[in-house]
Design a protein around this motif. Structure first.
Motif, PDB file in Angstrom:
ATOM      1  N   ASN A   1       0.815  -1.390   0.129  1.00 59.89           N
ATOM      2  CA  ASN A   1       0.024  -0.040  -0.131  1.00 59.89           C
ATOM      3  C   ASN A   1       0.898   1.388  -0.059  1.00 59.89           C
ATOM      4  O   ASN A   1       0.461   2.281   0.154  1.00 59.89           O
ATOM      5  N   SER A   2       2.054   1.160  -0.215  1.00 60.10           N
ATOM      6  CA  SER A   2       2.983   2.328  -0.454  1.00 60.10           C
ATOM      7  C   SER A   2       2.678   3.139  -1.567  1.00 60.10           C
ATOM      8  O   SER A   2       2.298   2.823  -2.563  1.00 60.10           O
ATOM      9  N   LEU A   3       2.753   4.507  -1.217  1.00 61.81           N
ATOM     10  CA  LEU A   3       2.385   5.654  -2.292  1.00 61.81           C
ATOM     11  C   LEU A   3       3.244   5.599  -3.175  1.00 61.81           C
ATOM     12  O   LEU A   3       4.626   5.917  -2.875  1.00 61.81           O
ATOM     13  N   MET A   4       3.069   5.274  -4.439  1.00 62.89           N
ATOM     14  CA  MET A   4       4.165   5.448  -5.307  1.00 62.89           C
ATOM     15  C   MET A   4       3.811   6.798  -6.297  1.00 62.89           C
ATOM     16  O   MET A   4       4.898   7.286  -6.851  1.00 62.89           O
ATOM     17  N   LEU A   5       2.571   7.090  -6.766  1.00 65.53           N
ATOM     18  CA  LEU A   5       2.425   8.326  -7.461  1.00 65.53           C
ATOM     19  C   LEU A   5       1.220   9.051  -7.052  1.00 65.53           C
ATOM     20  O   LEU A   5       0.147   8.390  -6.646  1.00 65.53           O
ATOM     21  N   LYS A   6       1.140  10.382  -6.834  1.00 66.66           N
ATOM     22  CA  LYS A   6       0.042  11.061  -6.465  1.00 66.66           C
ATOM     23  C   LYS A   6      -0.974  11.142  -7.433  1.00 66.66           C
ATOM     24  O   LYS A   6      -0.453  11.308  -8.473  1.00 66.66           O
ATOM     25  N   ALA A   7      -2.397  11.552  -7.430  1.00 65.24           N
ATOM     26  CA  ALA A   7      -3.402  11.856  -8.219  1.00 65.24           C
ATOM     27  C   ALA A   7      -2.891  12.911  -9.307  1.00 65.24           C
ATOM     28  O   ALA A   7      -2.390  13.859  -9.022  1.00 65.24           O
ATOM     29  N   GLN A   8      -3.151  12.836 -10.357  1.00 64.52           N
ATOM     30  CA  GLN A   8      -3.167  14.032 -11.265  1.00 64.52           C
ATOM     31  C   GLN A   8      -1.469  14.138 -11.947  1.00 64.52           C
ATOM     32  O   GLN A   8      -1.269  14.902 -12.384  1.00 64.52           O
ATOM     33  N   GLU A   9      -0.726  13.120 -11.570  1.00 61.18           N
ATOM     34  CA  GLU A   9       0.749  13.036 -11.701  1.00 61.18           C
ATOM     35  C   GLU A   9       0.872  12.446 -13.068  1.00 61.18           C
ATOM     36  O   GLU A   9       2.190  12.599 -13.375  1.00 61.18           O
TER      37      GLU A   9
END
Length: 122
Positions: free
Chosen positions: A26-34
């Motif tokens: 569940n690690s964040l790889m890419l933020k929304a809209q990127e």
């Protein structure tokens, strides 16, 4: 299959609607809209191989739907494999599972496979 038919809930105005996360930790790889939606057919090694193999001996699958990230510094959390045939494969920097996509050494662009990640904000 068009982008709307393949992944309609993840794509808004050609970009990722939600955050992109590792499906294992569940690690964040890419933020929304990127990331920008990109469709191309590329063979990427399977995430789970039956045994340790050489790069020439890897079992692959054809993937078609990707988030294009033109600058690798845009990622929140991503790791890179060693170079194989002009590509580096992308993995989760936290749990090191993957590949979740690839980095093209000639263009320096990254391609994150929609099929190999989770799309959720939390």
């Amino acid at each position: 299959m068009t982008e709307e038919a393949a992944f309609p809930e993840q794509i808004v105005d050609g970009k990722n609607k939600t955050n992109v996360r590792c499906q294992f930790c569940n690690s964040l790889m890419l933020k929304a809209q990127e990331g920008s939606y990109d469709e191309q057919e590329v063979d990427v090694p399977l995430m789970m191989q039956k045994q340790e193999r050489t790069s020439e001996d890897l079992t692959t699958e054809s993937l078609k739907h990707f988030w294009l990230v033109k600058d690798m510094m845009t990622f929140e959390n991503i790791g890179f494999s060693h170079s194989v045939n002009g590509k580096k494969f992308l993995v989760c920097a936290d749990c090191e599972r993957g590949p979740v996509g690839y980095h093209d050494l000639s263009t320096r662009h990254c391609f994150l496979a929609l099929k190999r990640v989770l799309h959720k904000d939390s």
